[in-house]
Design a protein around this motif. Structure first.
Motif, PDB file in Angstrom:
ATOM      1  N   VAL A 186       0.842  -1.203   0.000  1.00 39.67           N
ATOM      2  CA  VAL A 186       0.000   0.000   0.000  1.00 39.67           C
ATOM      3  C   VAL A 186       0.878   1.254   0.000  1.00 39.67           C
ATOM      4  CG1 VAL A 186      -1.869  -1.190   1.192  1.00 39.67           C
ATOM      5  CG2 VAL A 186      -0.160   0.047   2.530  1.00 39.67           C
ATOM      6  N   ASN A 187       0.223   2.404  -0.199  1.00 37.40           N
ATOM      7  CA  ASN A 187       0.941   3.680  -0.284  1.00 37.40           C
ATOM      8  C   ASN A 187       0.667   4.554   0.937  1.00 37.40           C
ATOM      9  OD1 ASN A 187      -1.674   4.598  -0.685  1.00 37.40           O
ATOM     10  ND2 ASN A 187      -1.429   4.883  -2.899  1.00 37.40           N
ATOM     11  N   ASP A 188       1.192   5.778   0.889  1.00 33.62           N
ATOM     12  CA  ASP A 188       1.030   6.700   2.023  1.00 33.62           C
ATOM     13  C   ASP A 188      -0.428   7.048   2.283  1.00 33.62           C
ATOM     14  OD1 ASP A 188       3.689   7.071   2.880  1.00 33.62           O
ATOM     15  OD2 ASP A 188       4.076   8.476   1.259  1.00 33.62           O
ATOM     16  N   TYR A 189      -1.218   7.137   1.223  1.00 32.71           N
ATOM     17  CA  TYR A 189      -2.636   7.473   1.391  1.00 32.71           C
ATOM     18  C   TYR A 189      -3.319   6.465   2.318  1.00 32.71           C
ATOM     19  CZ  TYR A 189      -7.561   8.229   0.275  1.00 32.71           C
ATOM     20  OH  TYR A 189      -8.907   8.460   0.374  1.00 32.71           O
ATOM     21  N   VAL A 190      -3.114   5.183   2.060  1.00 27.73           N
ATOM     22  CA  VAL A 190      -3.707   4.142   2.904  1.00 27.73           C
ATOM     23  C   VAL A 190      -3.085   4.167   4.294  1.00 27.73           C
ATOM     24  CG1 VAL A 190      -4.006   1.651   3.207  1.00 27.73           C
ATOM     25  CG2 VAL A 190      -4.290   2.679   0.936  1.00 27.73           C
ATOM     26  N   GLU A 202       1.723  -0.333  20.046  1.00 24.81           N
ATOM     27  CA  GLU A 202       3.176  -0.389  19.906  1.00 24.81           C
ATOM     28  C   GLU A 202       3.607  -1.222  18.703  1.00 24.81           C
ATOM     29  OE1 GLU A 202       5.232  -1.504  23.431  1.00 24.81           O
ATOM     30  OE2 GLU A 202       4.193  -0.033  24.697  1.00 24.81           O
ATOM     31  N   LYS A 203       3.096  -2.445  18.610  1.00 24.96           N
ATOM     32  CA  LYS A 203       3.508  -3.338  17.524  1.00 24.96           C
ATOM     33  C   LYS A 203       2.695  -3.026  16.268  1.00 24.96           C
ATOM     34  CE  LYS A 203       4.087  -8.186  16.260  1.00 24.96           C
ATOM     35  NZ  LYS A 203       3.810  -9.613  16.619  1.00 24.96           N
ATOM     36  N   LYS A 204       3.360  -2.575  15.224  1.00 23.78           N
ATOM     37  CA  LYS A 204       2.680  -2.150  14.007  1.00 23.78           C
ATOM     38  C   LYS A 204       2.586  -3.317  13.009  1.00 23.78           C
ATOM     39  CE  LYS A 204       2.753   2.160  15.520  1.00 23.78           C
ATOM     40  NZ  LYS A 204       1.562   2.862  15.981  1.00 23.78           N
ATOM     41  N   PRO A 205       1.437  -3.475  12.359  1.00 24.45           N
ATOM     42  CA  PRO A 205       1.254  -4.590  11.426  1.00 24.45           C
ATOM     43  C   PRO A 205       1.690  -4.267   9.997  1.00 24.45           C
ATOM     44  CG  PRO A 205      -0.823  -3.477  11.705  1.00 24.45           C
ATOM     45  CD  PRO A 205       0.177  -2.738  12.568  1.00 24.45           C
ATOM     46  N   TYR A 206       2.800  -3.527   9.854  1.00 23.61           N
ATOM     47  CA  TYR A 206       3.282  -3.180   8.524  1.00 23.61           C
ATOM     48  C   TYR A 206       4.792  -3.002   8.548  1.00 23.61           C
ATOM     49  CZ  TYR A 206       3.392   1.612  10.350  1.00 23.61           C
ATOM     50  OH  TYR A 206       3.650   2.717  11.108  1.00 23.61           O
ATOM     51  N   ASN A 207       5.387  -3.032   7.371  1.00 24.85           N
ATOM     52  CA  ASN A 207       6.820  -2.777   7.202  1.00 24.85           C
ATOM     53  C   ASN A 207       7.021  -1.813   6.042  1.00 24.85           C
ATOM     54  OD1 ASN A 207       8.172  -4.656   9.151  1.00 24.85           O
ATOM     55  ND2 ASN A 207       6.983  -6.160   8.005  1.00 24.85           N
ATOM     56  N   THR A 208       8.047  -0.992   6.149  1.00 21.91           N
ATOM     57  CA  THR A 208       8.367  -0.051   5.086  1.00 21.91           C
ATOM     58  C   THR A 208       9.255  -0.725   4.048  1.00 21.91           C
ATOM     59  OG1 THR A 208       8.243   1.791   6.644  1.00 21.91           O
ATOM     60  CG2 THR A 208       9.364   2.197   4.539  1.00 21.91           C
ATOM     61  N   ILE A 209       8.857  -0.662   2.784  1.00 19.18           N
ATOM     62  CA  ILE A 209       9.672  -1.184   1.688  1.00 19.18           C
ATOM     63  C   ILE A 209      10.630  -0.090   1.226  1.00 19.18           C
ATOM     64  CG2 ILE A 209       9.653  -2.109  -0.668  1.00 19.18           C
ATOM     65  CD1 ILE A 209       6.765  -3.059  -0.145  1.00 19.18           C
ATOM     66  N   LYS A 210      10.081   1.066   0.962  1.00 23.06           N
ATOM     67  CA  LYS A 210      10.836   2.262   0.599  1.00 23.06           C
ATOM     68  C   LYS A 210       9.912   3.440   0.854  1.00 23.06           C
ATOM     69  CE  LYS A 210       9.489   1.916  -4.280  1.00 23.06           C
ATOM     70  NZ  LYS A 210       9.955   1.761  -5.677  1.00 23.06           N
ATOM     71  N   GLU A 211      10.390   4.622   0.626  1.00 24.21           N
ATOM     72  CA  GLU A 211       9.560   5.804   0.881  1.00 24.21           C
ATOM     73  C   GLU A 211       8.264   5.732   0.083  1.00 24.21           C
ATOM     74  OE1 GLU A 211       9.757  10.696   0.742  1.00 24.21           O
ATOM     75  OE2 GLU A 211      11.549   9.506   0.307  1.00 24.21           O
ATOM     76  N   GLN A 213       5.972   3.358   0.257  1.00 31.64           N
ATOM     77  CA  GLN A 213       5.515   2.004  -0.075  1.00 31.64           C
ATOM     78  C   GLN A 213       5.698   1.084   1.137  1.00 31.64           C
ATOM     79  OE1 GLN A 213       7.385  -0.663  -3.240  1.00 31.64           O
ATOM     80  NE2 GLN A 213       5.722   0.310  -4.386  1.00 31.64           N
ATOM     81  N   TYR A 214       4.625   0.331   1.446  1.00 29.42           N
ATOM     82  CA  TYR A 214       4.612  -0.472   2.667  1.00 29.42           C
ATOM     83  C   TYR A 214       3.919  -1.811   2.413  1.00 29.42           C
ATOM     84  CZ  TYR A 214       4.945   4.382   4.173  1.00 29.42           C
ATOM     85  OH  TYR A 214       5.306   5.713   4.289  1.00 29.42           O
ATOM     86  N   THR A 215       4.334  -2.826   3.168  1.00 28.86           N
ATOM     87  CA  THR A 215       3.562  -4.071   3.209  1.00 28.86           C
ATOM     88  C   THR A 215       2.684  -4.010   4.451  1.00 28.86           C
ATOM     89  OG1 THR A 215       5.331  -5.211   4.432  1.00 28.86           O
ATOM     90  CG2 THR A 215       5.302  -5.465   2.026  1.00 28.86           C
TER      91      THR A 215
END
Length: 274
Positions: A186-190, A202-211, A213-215
């Motif tokens: 997903v992107n920054d909008y989401v 505290e524990k976030k259900p996502y990871n950053t791929i690059k600026e 863009q995230y899983t």
């Protein structure tokens, strides 16, 4: 423990629930074993995706026979990625069972405590949520895409049941097959909506791929929302089945680039003779 058990090539069951609660039918279909062709091959249950009506009706009739729950007792919806949840009564049976037009409009969740009603919703990556409160014989289902998730449809189901006198600690939930955290980008909008939902977590259900863009793990996000709503962690089960990874088993809107069929989640109490 994986809550879903492969029963037939055409569907999975929430086996531990069905073993614990006699008369309950609950599960989700696969893409196998039906009459549809082309991109809908084979077991498409969605009316709204461009498949032949005759094929969809044939597939639904086949499922009704497999799970032994008559089609005229099903209830379906026009799903809009919103958070409208409806309480279903016996008079509603048949709405959305054999045509898209007859289903409930603008609805993404159902619940009932009456026998002889099968609550059904369609999926092709979004998160199927199943609910039960055995003490009150209440059951429910919700369709949670990213919009429904960040707008907390899971919490709204818990609140609806609270209005029925059911506290969160008496609610059990299963989070079903959907796109997994590795496949869902997903992107920054989401992510702006996700971050608002995750305030004080505290524990976030996502990871950053690059600026930009995230899983994102939508299943884990729904679990967090259920926990915040007061459902105990021991009452929540979550599948590891991914609609995008498991190409032979499931339709996937993302993987199949938008042209694909739909699986059907279902939950209902069979009628018992007095």
């Amino acid at each position: 423990m994986e809550p879903f058990a492969y029963e037939d090539q055409s569907y999975f069951l929430i086996k531990n629930w069905m073993e614990q609660y006699p008369g309950l039918v609950a599960g989700i279909t696969t893409k196998k074993g039906g009459s549809s062709t082309g991109v809908y091959e084979n077991f498409n249950l969605g009316f709204h995706v461009g498949d032949q009506l005759e094929a969809v009706c044939s597939n639904r009739g086949q499922l009704a026979n497999l799970i032994e729950f008559p089609l005229n007792s099903w209830v379906g919806a026009e799903q809009t990625h919103d958070t409208v949840i409806r309480r279903i009564i016996l008079e509603d049976r048949g709405k959305g069972s054999d045509s898209y037009e007859s289903g409930f409009k603008g609805t993404d969740g159902f619940y009932t405590n009456e026998e002889g009603i099968l609550l059904t919703l369609c999926y092709a990556d979004c998160v199927p949520l199943f609910f039960i409160s055995p003490k009150h014989k209440m059951i429910g289902a919700a369709h949670a895409g990213w919009k429904g998730t960040v707008n907390e449809i899971a919490k709204k189901m818990v609140e609806k049941w609270g209005e029925e006198g059911i506290p969160p600690n008496q609610i059990f939930a299963v989070i079903g097959p959907s796109i997994c955290g590795k496949c869902y980008i997903v992107n920054d909008y989401v992510m702006n909506f996700v971050e608002n939902t995750l305030e004080d977590v505290e524990k976030k259900p996502y990871n950053t791929i690059k600026e930009g863009q995230y899983t994102l793990d939508l299943r884990e996000l729904n679990k967090i929302i259920l926990l915040k709503a007061g459902v105990p962690e021991k009452n929540i089960q979550m599948t590891k089945l991914c609609t995008s990874c498991d190409k032979s088993e499931f339709f996937s809107h993302r993987r199949d680039q938008g042209k694909t069929g739909r699986m059907l989640s279902y939950i209902g109490w069979k009628e018992t003779s007095e």
